[in-house]
Design a protein around this motif. Sequence first.
Motif, PDB file in Angstrom:
ATOM      1  N   ASP A 230      39.976  42.600  46.366  1.00 39.01           N
ATOM      2  CA  ASP A 230      39.736  42.256  45.495  1.00 39.01           C
ATOM      3  C   ASP A 230      39.048  43.938  45.624  1.00 39.01           C
ATOM      4  OD1 ASP A 230      39.941  39.720  44.963  1.00 39.01           O
ATOM      5  OD2 ASP A 230      38.559  38.648  44.880  1.00 39.01           O
ATOM      6  N   GLU A 231      38.491  44.381  45.998  1.00 33.51           N
ATOM      7  CA  GLU A 231      37.163  45.373  46.265  1.00 33.51           C
ATOM      8  C   GLU A 231      38.729  46.529  45.773  1.00 33.51           C
ATOM      9  OE1 GLU A 231      35.540  42.501  48.304  1.00 33.51           O
ATOM     10  OE2 GLU A 231      37.384  42.848  48.942  1.00 33.51           O
ATOM     11  N   HIS A 234      39.994  46.318  42.106  1.00 30.92           N
ATOM     12  CA  HIS A 234      38.856  46.788  41.025  1.00 30.92           C
ATOM     13  C   HIS A 234      38.625  47.712  41.268  1.00 30.92           C
ATOM     14  CE1 HIS A 234      37.354  42.703  39.129  1.00 30.92           C
ATOM     15  NE2 HIS A 234      37.875  42.189  40.580  1.00 30.92           N
ATOM     16  N   TRP A 235      38.227  48.760  42.115  1.00 28.35           N
ATOM     17  CA  TRP A 235      38.659  50.380  42.503  1.00 28.35           C
ATOM     18  C   TRP A 235      39.930  50.807  41.466  1.00 28.35           C
ATOM     19  CZ3 TRP A 235      36.207  54.031  43.720  1.00 28.35           C
ATOM     20  CH2 TRP A 235      36.475  55.326  44.055  1.00 28.35           C
ATOM     21  N   ARG A 278      37.707  43.432  30.763  1.00 27.86           N
ATOM     22  CA  ARG A 278      38.528  43.053  32.030  1.00 27.86           C
ATOM     23  C   ARG A 278      38.600  41.697  32.128  1.00 27.86           C
ATOM     24  NH1 ARG A 278      35.704  46.580  36.334  1.00 27.86           N
ATOM     25  NH2 ARG A 278      37.140  48.148  36.163  1.00 27.86           N
ATOM     26  N   THR A 283      42.587  40.904  37.871  1.00 27.04           N
ATOM     27  CA  THR A 283      42.260  41.297  39.014  1.00 27.04           C
ATOM     28  C   THR A 283      42.028  41.587  40.414  1.00 27.04           C
ATOM     29  OG1 THR A 283      41.618  43.222  36.952  1.00 27.04           O
ATOM     30  CG2 THR A 283      41.407  43.700  39.104  1.00 27.04           C
ATOM     31  N   GLY A 284      42.250  41.963  41.245  1.00 30.19           N
ATOM     32  CA  GLY A 284      42.129  40.838  43.065  1.00 30.19           C
ATOM     33  C   GLY A 284      43.520  41.397  43.951  1.00 30.19           C
TER      34      GLY A 284
END
Length: 336
Positions: A230-231, A234-235, A278, A283-284
């Motif tokens: 996920d991190e 999102h980046w 969003r 997203t993830g």
Amino acid sequence: MIDVPLSVLDLAPVAAGASAGEALRHTTELARRTEELGYRRFWVAEHHNMPAIASSAPAVLLAHLAANTSTIRLGSGGVMLPNHAPLVVAEQFGTLEALHPGRIDLGIGRAPGTDQVTALALRRTMEGLSAEGFPRELADLMNYFSGEQPGPITATPGRGEQPAVWLLGSSGFSAQLAGLLGLPFSFAHHFSSQNTLPALALYRQHFRPSQWLDRPYAMVAVNAVCAETDERAHWLAGPAGLSFLKLRSGRPEPLATPEEAAAYPYTELEREFVAQRREGQATGSPETVARQLGELLARTGADELMLTTMVYDVADRVRSFELIAEKVAGGLRRAA
């Protein structure tokens, strides 16, 4: 697992420090790879006067993509009809259909896809810039393909070479019109998520069976960025949010790097704007994206999803579609 067909919407994003030519080559690379993976369609969107988007001439780009692929359906997501004479669109997409029969989609929108000054430069007259003339121009376009109402002008190629026509929308107008005409409808959930459910309800409510469809067929376009965690997802998604923010504030720029997006000094209001954009998107990690897309399908009852992925590096863009195909959709090629 997601069990509806998945497709691709690409804007040929121009990364900071890169050229439009590089962006178009990356779009070609993505089209080839998504074809291999089993995605159903690959559409490109018409936008003008936007430094971050190189897909300003869909018909030209689609000809190139068709020459570099063999099975995936190719189309416009969409051609903005107020910018063009219907005869020109009929001839361009009639040519594509004649060259690649059965593979071409003509998605049509009624917005200009740009600011009014640029729209005027495209059309060269104020006439036609209003969306009020859209139904008439759409009827003219369809008639060039069908020849049902003979006139002094024949679209060649065009007549008898009709691609699959879709209406696109981000509100209720095109949804109603698509239903009344019995055409497939694609909704721009990726930038108008609050209008998705009302528009789809209008489409289904007004649908009339036609020579093209005997029941409604709705596709929903959604932002999707998938990565191993996920991190990281999102980046990678940071530049798209910053790009949209700058576009809406009248400062369009090429797509920033994830580092630049993370370091940008957002105000609280700007952070809220990006966060709202969003909402309802995907997203993830594969597990997170599977859940988010599953929730979207449950809410919308969509017959197909079209994924758009605006990230800085083409390798990350390709990897996102690979992860979704392999881990979210259970292997699209096998499903197809």
